[in-house]
Design an enzyme around this catalytic site. Structure first.
Site: not given
Length: 214
Positions: A44, A74, A134
């Protein structure tokens, strides 16, 4: 649809997503390579990395589809998500839930992992088609939170990020997480240029997850 399903299955299979934060492209690529060599193909690349989209494109060019599952982290809005997808991102991760990002990811059949802290947020995210919740920041809750959530929401696929370590990763998995996101606990070796340490730590995380699932 098959590609989306395969991406999610591969991430769940290994159970670890390496969260790569770095001050430049070169370091981000070296961290990613070390993680892949340690058995963690799910990378990621966070959009706090300068030129994150270029890192994603570069990694796609250097590793085969079998070696790498690259995503963007992000991601705060749909504009950034689209940039990431065009660069080659196979999944999108946000620190919070964003409806427009969820819609965009569903439009292009790209898995979306949205950060949530409450039951209400999780329900809204799932209703909008979020693929994995998440749990962020995981350090604010601990592994026991997963059991508490899955009592009323047994169907929720949870991946904690933040607060996941070699000491507690087994607890997160045993309590019902489909995978874990690991940043500094995995990539700390980069601060001293010790990329071999990252590879060894990645191997330990993969082994701990495997053992916890037995």
């Amino acid at each position: 649809m098959i590609e989306k399903f395969n991406t999610l299955m591969r991430i769940e299979e290994v159970g670890v997503v390496a969260v790569v934060r770095a001050e430049n492209t070169e370091v981000a690529e070296r961290i990613s390579k070390a993680c892949i060599e340690g058995g963690v193909p799910a990378i990621e690349v966070t959009f706090t990395v300068p030129g994150a989209d270029k890192v994603i494109t570069s990694l796609k060019g250097k590793f085969s589809k079998e070696e790498l599952i690259v995503g963007a982290g992000t991601v705060l809005d749909s504009e950034t998500a689209r940039i990431a997808i065009l660069a080659g991102a196979q999944y999108i991760v946000s620190p919070g839930f964003d409806l427009e990002t969820a819609k965009l990811c569903n439009r292009y059949q790209i898995p979306y992992m949205a950060g949530c802290m409450t039951i209400t947020e999780m329900i809204k995210a799932m209703e909008a088609g979020t693929d994995i919740i998440k749990l962020f920041p995981g350090s604010a809750f601990g592994p026991s939170m997963v059991k508490n959530v899955k009592a009323p929401l047994p169907q929720v696929p949870i991946m904690p990020t933040g607060g996941v370590s070699l000491e507690n990763v087994d607890q997160w998995i045993k309590n019902g997480c489909v995978a874990v996101g690991v940043g500094g606990q995995l990539t700390a070796g980069a601060k001293t240029g010790n990329y071999e340490e990252i590879t060894e730590t990645a191997k330990k995380f993969v082994e701990k997850v495997r053992e916890a699932r037995i």
